[in-house]
Scaffold this motif. Structure first.
Motif, mmCIF file in Angstrom:
data_model
loop_
_atom_site.group_PDB
_atom_site.id
_atom_site.type_symbol
_atom_site.label_atom_id
_atom_site.label_comp_id
_atom_site.label_asym_id
_atom_site.label_seq_id
_atom_site.Cartn_x
_atom_site.Cartn_y
_atom_site.Cartn_z
ATOM 1 N N VAL A 1 10.773 1.839 0.864
ATOM 2 C CA VAL A 1 9.516 1.791 0.127
ATOM 3 C C VAL A 1 9.256 3.117 -0.580
ATOM 4 O O VAL A 1 8.793 3.145 -1.726
ATOM 5 C CB VAL A 1 8.356 1.436 1.073
ATOM 6 C CG1 VAL A 1 7.009 1.595 0.373
ATOM 7 C CG2 VAL A 1 8.503 0.006 1.574
ATOM 8 N N GLY A 2 9.554 4.228 0.095
ATOM 9 C CA GLY A 2 9.387 5.532 -0.542
ATOM 10 C C GLY A 2 10.258 5.678 -1.772
ATOM 11 O O GLY A 2 9.807 6.194 -2.814
ATOM 12 N N PHE A 3 11.496 5.206 -1.681
ATOM 13 C CA PHE A 3 12.392 5.265 -2.845
ATOM 14 C C PHE A 3 11.877 4.377 -3.964
ATOM 15 O O PHE A 3 11.922 4.744 -5.145
ATOM 16 C CB PHE A 3 13.801 4.848 -2.436
ATOM 17 C CG PHE A 3 14.777 4.811 -3.574
ATOM 18 C CD1 PHE A 3 15.119 5.968 -4.252
ATOM 19 C CD2 PHE A 3 15.335 3.612 -3.977
ATOM 20 C CE1 PHE A 3 16.015 5.928 -5.317
ATOM 21 C CE2 PHE A 3 16.222 3.568 -5.031
ATOM 22 C CZ PHE A 3 16.567 4.732 -5.708
ATOM 23 N N ALA A 4 11.375 3.185 -3.606
ATOM 24 C CA ALA A 4 10.805 2.295 -4.618
ATOM 25 C C ALA A 4 9.592 2.937 -5.286
ATOM 26 O O ALA A 4 9.365 2.762 -6.488
ATOM 27 C CB ALA A 4 10.409 0.958 -3.988
ATOM 28 N N GLY A 5 8.809 3.707 -4.525
ATOM 29 C CA GLY A 5 7.666 4.410 -5.096
ATOM 30 C C GLY A 5 8.082 5.457 -6.107
ATOM 31 O O GLY A 5 7.432 5.635 -7.150
ATOM 32 N N ALA B 1 9.683 7.334 5.194
ATOM 33 C CA ALA B 1 10.341 7.049 6.467
ATOM 34 C C ALA B 1 9.450 7.428 7.638
ATOM 35 O O ALA B 1 9.369 6.702 8.639
ATOM 36 C CB ALA B 1 11.668 7.799 6.542
ATOM 37 N N VAL B 2 8.746 8.564 7.522
ATOM 38 C CA VAL B 2 7.837 8.987 8.589
ATOM 39 C C VAL B 2 6.684 7.999 8.737
ATOM 40 O O VAL B 2 6.305 7.616 9.860
ATOM 41 C CB VAL B 2 7.307 10.409 8.302
ATOM 42 C CG1 VAL B 2 6.212 10.785 9.294
ATOM 43 C CG2 VAL B 2 8.440 11.424 8.365
ATOM 44 N N ALA C 1 11.023 2.474 10.233
ATOM 45 C CA ALA C 1 11.355 3.710 9.509
ATOM 46 C C ALA C 1 12.277 3.417 8.335
ATOM 47 O O ALA C 1 12.110 3.976 7.237
ATOM 48 C CB ALA C 1 12.006 4.715 10.458
ATOM 49 N N GLY C 2 13.257 2.527 8.538
ATOM 50 C CA GLY C 2 14.138 2.152 7.430
ATOM 51 C C GLY C 2 13.380 1.457 6.316
ATOM 52 O O GLY C 2 13.633 1.710 5.134
ATOM 53 N N SER C 3 12.430 0.614 6.696
ATOM 54 C CA SER C 3 11.598 -0.042 5.686
ATOM 55 C C SER C 3 10.795 0.985 4.901
ATOM 56 O O SER C 3 10.721 0.927 3.666
ATOM 57 C CB SER C 3 10.653 -1.047 6.363
ATOM 58 O OG SER C 3 9.767 -1.610 5.427
ATOM 59 N N GLY C 4 10.189 1.946 5.599
ATOM 60 C CA GLY C 4 9.420 2.975 4.920
ATOM 61 C C GLY C 4 10.271 3.829 3.999
ATOM 62 O O GLY C 4 9.808 4.252 2.926
ATOM 63 N N TYR D 1 0.827 -1.205 0.000
ATOM 64 C CA TYR D 1 0.000 0.000 0.000
ATOM 65 C C TYR D 1 0.863 1.256 0.000
ATOM 66 O O TYR D 1 0.550 2.244 -0.655
ATOM 67 C CB TYR D 1 -0.908 0.013 1.226
ATOM 68 C CG TYR D 1 -1.823 -1.172 1.345
ATOM 69 C CD1 TYR D 1 -3.041 -1.200 0.696
ATOM 70 C CD2 TYR D 1 -1.457 -2.272 2.140
ATOM 71 C CE1 TYR D 1 -3.898 -2.297 0.821
ATOM 72 C CE2 TYR D 1 -2.296 -3.368 2.273
ATOM 73 C CZ TYR D 1 -3.517 -3.373 1.607
ATOM 74 O OH TYR D 1 -4.351 -4.450 1.733
ATOM 75 N N GLY D 2 1.975 1.202 0.762
ATOM 76 C CA GLY D 2 2.876 2.355 0.808
ATOM 77 C C GLY D 2 3.522 2.621 -0.531
ATOM 78 O O GLY D 2 3.732 3.785 -0.906
ATOM 79 N N LEU D 3 3.843 1.563 -1.264
ATOM 80 C CA LEU D 3 4.418 1.737 -2.596
ATOM 81 C C LEU D 3 3.429 2.446 -3.514
ATOM 82 O O LEU D 3 3.801 3.377 -4.240
ATOM 83 C CB LEU D 3 4.783 0.369 -3.176
ATOM 84 C CG LEU D 3 5.354 0.362 -4.596
ATOM 85 C CD1 LEU D 3 6.748 0.970 -4.615
ATOM 86 C CD2 LEU D 3 5.384 -1.061 -5.166
#
Length: 353
Positions: free
Chosen positions: A235-239, A113-114, A229-232, A81-83
């Motif tokens: 994921v943000g970069f992948a998005g 990250a947030v 946070a590291g996972s997020g 979902y974050g992606l």
């Protein structure tokens, strides 16, 4: 007096270690060889290899992102979902709000990250199981994605997107797609953090025994939040990369990446460093999945073969992980049973600080 293990037991132990650590890597090479022999004109070509590296870059990044919470014994089901939300936000900020693309990308990555940190806070301080908590936050992310897009797609204007932005995905370096180097860079950073820095050791201790970690003075809640946070962040970069690839904001994109990400992360925990999530293992697992999917696709498999392959591989990954854990327990019990009874064989703990 300490009894030395027999040469045969040492040999068996080494053989079992090498099979567990590098068996999946050998499998990737064998799959590539088999498909190359079956499809000699199309599979072992430079164009096909470039296509595999490019197409699997986003699933690989997402699998690496999922690896971080798994190291602490938690699971982040919101990554799919974050992606979707991240790639829609990039398109929204660039196309509809008019932000410069570097600023939009930076904001989305930091926002990832947030969002990951918020997941960690809910799990750790709200004392909610990570499956349930991240499934709930993921559903909320999906709602925000639908609200932003109003159920439709975000399409660039006649001038399209900035060439520098789409070049994040389309560019090549040393003859290979640039996204492959992003994956290698993230893998290297994650390997350094998990294997060589105190932060990584703390995360592994938390994942293996949270109670013992707390008794050792490790702030388990804080470091678990760091893991989310590291996972997020990943994921943000992948998005961002997904937006550069798709060049449209599609609210339904993202969920399809969830299962492959967890397959890669869980299967990766059975290789290189069997029994624990690790970056190199995840990379090897993604390579197995990429080669397998590309091969069966070129052999003419139907559309349903991909989810079947991912689901079956996930079951195998979980089964192998469970078998590896039981095998380690049996090995430890056997070693304890055959240990000599002399007090000198086991160093006594000092009762004084």
């Amino acid at each position: 007096m300490t009894l030395s293990p027999s040469p045969r037991s040492v040999l068996d132990r080494l053989r079992g270690h090498h099979i567990g650590a590098y068996g999946l890597l050998v499998l990737a090479a064998l799959l590539f060889l088999v498909f190359s022999l079956a499809l000699p004109e199309t599979f072992p070509t430079r164009d096909n290899i470039s296509s595999i590296l490019s197409n699997q870059s986003i699933p690989a990044l997402l699998a690496l992102g999922a690896t971080i919470p798994i190291a602490t014994g938690r699971f982040d089901l919101s990554i799919g979902y974050g992606l979707g939300l991240a790639h829609v936000m990039v398109m929204q900020l660039i196309v509809n709000v008019g932000w410069p693309w570097p600023l939009a990308c930076l904001v989305v990555v930091c926002g990832g990250a947030v969002a990951g940190a918020l997941n960690g806070v809910i799990v750790e301080f709200g004392q909610i199981d990570s499956f349930i908590a991240t499934l709930g936050t993921g559903s909320m992310m999906y709602a925000v994605t639908g609200w932003i897009t109003d159920g439709g797609r975000i399409v660039p204007g006649p001038n399209g997107l900035p060439a520098a932005f789409t070049g994040l995905y389309d560019s090549r370096f040393l003859g290979l797609p640039v996204p492959a180097f992003y994956v290698l860079a993230v893998t290297a950073v994650l390997w350094l953090v998990l294997e060589r820095l105190p932060l990584g050791r703390y995360l592994y201790v938390i994942g293996s025994n949270p109670r013992a970690a707390g008794m050792l003075g490790i702030p388990t809640h804080r470091y678990s939040v760091y893991a989310f946070a590291g996972s997020g962040l990943v994921v943000g970069f992948a998005g961002v990369l997904l937006a550069a690839q798709q060049q449209t904001g599609n609210p339904s994109v993202g969920l399809d990446y969830l299962l492959p990400a967890f397959v890669g992360a869980l299967l990766g925990s059975t290789t290189i460093r069997p029994g624990r999530a690790n970056a190199l293992g995840t990379l090897v697992a993604v390579a197995v999945l990429a080669v397998g999917l590309a091969g069966i696709g070129q052999l003419g498999a139907q559309f349903w073969a991909t989810p079947l392959f991912n689901g079956a591989t996930l079951l195998i990954a979980v089964g192998l992980a469970g078998y590896s854990a039981r095998r380690r327990l049996r090995t430890g019990a056997t070693a304890t049973r055959h240990a000599p009874d002399e007090p000198s064989a086991v160093p006594a703990k000092d009762s004084h600080p």
